[in-house]
Scaffold this motif. Structure first.
Motif, PDB file in Angstrom:
ATOM      1  N   ILE A   6      -3.896  -7.646   0.974  1.00 19.75           N
ATOM      2  CA  ILE A   6      -3.401  -6.172   1.396  1.00 19.75           C
ATOM      3  C   ILE A   6      -3.287  -5.254   0.257  1.00 19.75           C
ATOM      4  O   ILE A   6      -2.588  -5.662  -0.623  1.00 19.75           O
ATOM      5  N   THR A   7      -3.805  -4.154   0.549  1.00 28.27           N
ATOM      6  CA  THR A   7      -3.704  -2.945  -0.725  1.00 28.27           C
ATOM      7  C   THR A   7      -3.157  -1.894  -0.068  1.00 28.27           C
ATOM      8  O   THR A   7      -3.117  -0.740  -0.662  1.00 28.27           O
ATOM      9  N   GLU A  28       0.762   5.564  -4.977  1.00 27.52           N
ATOM     10  CA  GLU A  28      -0.212   6.668  -5.698  1.00 27.52           C
ATOM     11  C   GLU A  28      -0.079   6.530  -7.262  1.00 27.52           C
ATOM     12  O   GLU A  28      -1.142   6.735  -7.988  1.00 27.52           O
ATOM     13  N   LYS A  29       1.076   6.182  -7.959  1.00 23.00           N
ATOM     14  CA  LYS A  29       1.261   5.988  -9.231  1.00 23.00           C
ATOM     15  C   LYS A  29       1.068   4.667  -9.778  1.00 23.00           C
ATOM     16  O   LYS A  29       0.088   4.351 -10.703  1.00 23.00           O
ATOM     17  N   PHE A  30       1.478   3.611  -9.049  1.00 24.15           N
ATOM     18  CA  PHE A  30       1.174   2.302  -9.352  1.00 24.15           C
ATOM     19  C   PHE A  30       0.616   1.537  -8.327  1.00 24.15           C
ATOM     20  O   PHE A  30       1.053   1.547  -7.259  1.00 24.15           O
ATOM     21  N   VAL A  31      -0.373   0.863  -8.601  1.00 24.36           N
ATOM     22  CA  VAL A  31      -1.176   0.117  -7.700  1.00 24.36           C
ATOM     23  C   VAL A  31      -0.530  -0.855  -6.881  1.00 24.36           C
ATOM     24  O   VAL A  31       0.672  -1.326  -7.541  1.00 24.36           O
ATOM     25  N   PHE A  32      -0.836  -0.985  -5.713  1.00 24.15           N
ATOM     26  CA  PHE A  32      -0.261  -2.246  -4.564  1.00 24.15           C
ATOM     27  C   PHE A  32      -1.317  -3.187  -4.258  1.00 24.15           C
ATOM     28  O   PHE A  32      -2.221  -2.839  -3.977  1.00 24.15           O
ATOM     29  N   ARG A  33      -0.719  -4.300  -4.403  1.00 24.76           N
ATOM     30  CA  ARG A  33      -1.660  -5.415  -3.903  1.00 24.76           C
ATOM     31  C   ARG A  33      -0.914  -6.704  -3.616  1.00 24.76           C
ATOM     32  O   ARG A  33       0.256  -7.138  -4.577  1.00 24.76           O
ATOM     33  N   VAL A  34      -0.881  -7.377  -2.210  1.00 25.06           N
ATOM     34  CA  VAL A  34       0.021  -8.604  -2.028  1.00 25.06           C
ATOM     35  C   VAL A  34      -0.963  -9.264  -1.021  1.00 25.06           C
ATOM     36  O   VAL A  34      -2.150  -8.940  -0.619  1.00 25.06           O
ATOM     37  N   ASN A  35      -0.591 -10.515  -0.694  1.00 24.68           N
ATOM     38  CA  ASN A  35      -1.572 -11.483   0.092  1.00 24.68           C
ATOM     39  C   ASN A  35      -0.607 -11.912   1.144  1.00 24.68           C
ATOM     40  O   ASN A  35       0.814 -11.685   1.286  1.00 24.68           O
ATOM     41  N   GLU A  96      -8.435  -7.149 -15.059  1.00 25.71           N
ATOM     42  CA  GLU A  96      -7.265  -6.150 -14.585  1.00 25.71           C
ATOM     43  C   GLU A  96      -6.871  -6.358 -13.239  1.00 25.71           C
ATOM     44  O   GLU A  96      -6.367  -5.187 -12.576  1.00 25.71           O
ATOM     45  N   VAL A  97      -7.254  -7.682 -12.548  1.00 23.83           N
ATOM     46  CA  VAL A  97      -6.805  -7.795 -11.271  1.00 23.83           C
ATOM     47  C   VAL A  97      -5.898  -8.822 -11.194  1.00 23.83           C
ATOM     48  O   VAL A  97      -6.124  -9.578 -12.047  1.00 23.83           O
ATOM     49  N   CYS A  98      -4.771  -8.994 -10.276  1.00 25.10           N
ATOM     50  CA  CYS A  98      -3.728 -10.061  -9.956  1.00 25.10           C
ATOM     51  C   CYS A  98      -3.969 -10.461  -8.525  1.00 25.10           C
ATOM     52  O   CYS A  98      -4.266  -9.537  -7.748  1.00 25.10           O
TER      53      CYS A  98
END
Length: 389
Positions: A6-7, A28-35, A96-98
């Motif tokens: 989910i982003t 908008e400033k810091f990217v968001f991602r989780v599962n 560059e992805v986690c």
């Protein structure tokens, strides 16, 4: 079964709509991602839940604080994509992805659209390593190395194993707790580790477990799969306000890691990185929390070291007593391994540079390459990178 990623913060309906709207300025400033797997570890009835704090944005991220690159990693690039700060160790920035983005991440800069440090083409870095026989271990990092597809990892492993002086391959990863299924469901990955981790040339997984609640049944299954494949798993985590700044929590983490066969490796002081204000503890607080936690665990747990990853090296905190900080270089950029320091430690000091006289015991580095741009010199508010997953 692999979890869905989910982003978009609006997809997390457990967060009230008005709160999601506030958080959009941060994403908008810091990217968001989780599962979805990791989200299930959160107690949504507890607004102070530590797992929530790890991955859900907080308004403190917009507070003025720190620098984008607090340890001046831009000065360590020998070639694009390859850092060489310590004599025997090289870092390959492979992603560059986690699996999810930790809100305290010290490399938040990698997720800006105007920064390119991780390389798709690793050949310049691999050639550099090949030409420097003093390098005997290589860390694959970024981002998360286990985000890479197994065939990509296979290519890297084969290239590194063809270099006789590289004895250890290290995988920097939080995947063992973000998405342990990625490990134990991928027989090709485990077979690859079996092939390339031997008694003479090991593969180490440098795990990032921040809280004992992350050590689930699935995570333990992932650890065991790595062990059975011949990898050695160690753990490192910063001590973070609101997440694990409780001696009982850290002691439980040390115990559960040891029970699972994962070596407690480092506790780190949170780096003064842009967006990290909410997680800051003073050096005195961190030291006391860690020592209390160590008093509650076995000798296996006490193997952990408390350190600051400073521009000049890894600085181990030996003690903070009566206004003095007793320190030692555990790793040194300038070959000052073991250098012992006693510096005045103001009560509010939260980083090496806050200690009185610290500027006299190290010198600022010069960049090795003019073509590497320091993110500290870039505008503060970039647009976030847009990716599809």
């Amino acid at each position: 079964m692999q979890p869905k990623y989910i982003t978009n913060i609006d997809k997390i309906l457990e967060i009230p709509e008005q709160d999601r709207n506030k958080l959009k300025a941060i994403t908008e400033k810091f990217v968001f991602r989780v599962n979805e797997y990791y989200l299930k570890l959160i107690d949504w009835n507890d607004p102070m839940d530590p797992i929530r704090k790890l991955v859900i944005p907080n308004e403190g991220e917009l507070m003025e604080y720190g620098r984008w690159d607090a340890s001046d990693e831009d000065t360590n690039y020998a070639v694009p994509g390859c850092q060489h700060k310590y004599k025997t160790t090289a870092l390959l920035m492979v992603s560059e992805v986690c699996g999810a983005y930790c809100r305290y991440c010290f490399r938040k800069r990698l997720f800006r659209n105007d920064v390119k440090e991780a390389m798709t083409d690793l050949e310049p870095g691999l050639t550099y390593i090949e030409q420097h026989p003093e390098i005997n271990n290589v860390l694959l990092t970024g981002g998360d190395s286990l985000i890479l597809a197994t065939p990509k990892l296979e290519m890297i492993f084969k290239r590194l194993r063809a270099i006789k002086h590289v004895k250890i391959i290290r995988l920097g990863s939080k995947i063992p707790v973000f998405n342990p299924m990625r490990i134990y469901e991928d027989e090709a990955l485990l077979s690859l580790i079996r092939e390339h981790s031997s008694v003479d040339q090991r593969i180490y997984v440098m795990a990032h477990v921040n809280h004992p609640r992350e050590i689930t049944r699935e995570a333990k299954r992932g650890f065991d799969a790595l062990h059975q494949a011949g990898a050695i798993v160690v753990n490192q985590t910063p001590v973070l306000k609101g997440i694990n700044d409780d001696p009982k929590v850290l002691a439980e983490l040390l115990d559960k890691l040891s029970w699972a066969g994962v070596t407690p490796y480092y506790f780190f002081v949170n780096r003064p990185v842009a967006g990290n204000r909410e997680f800051v503890l003073t050096l005195q607080e961190v030291y006391r929390i860690v020592e209390k936690a160590k008093s509650m665990t076995s000798g296996l747990g006490k193997r952990v070291r408390l350190a600051m990853s400073h521009t000049s090296g890894k600085i181990e905190i030996l003690a903070i007593e009566e206004g003095k900080a007793y320190l030692k270089y555990h790793q040194s950029r300038d070959n000052e391994y073991g250098k012992f320091m006693v510096l005045d430690c103001p009560r509010e000091a939260a980083w090496f540079d806050d200690l009185i006289g610290s500027e006299q015991v190290w010198k600022k580095p010069e960049k090795r390459r003019a073509d590497i741009i320091s993110v500290n010199e870039l505008p503060d508010l970039p647009r976030k990178k847009v990716r599809s997953y």
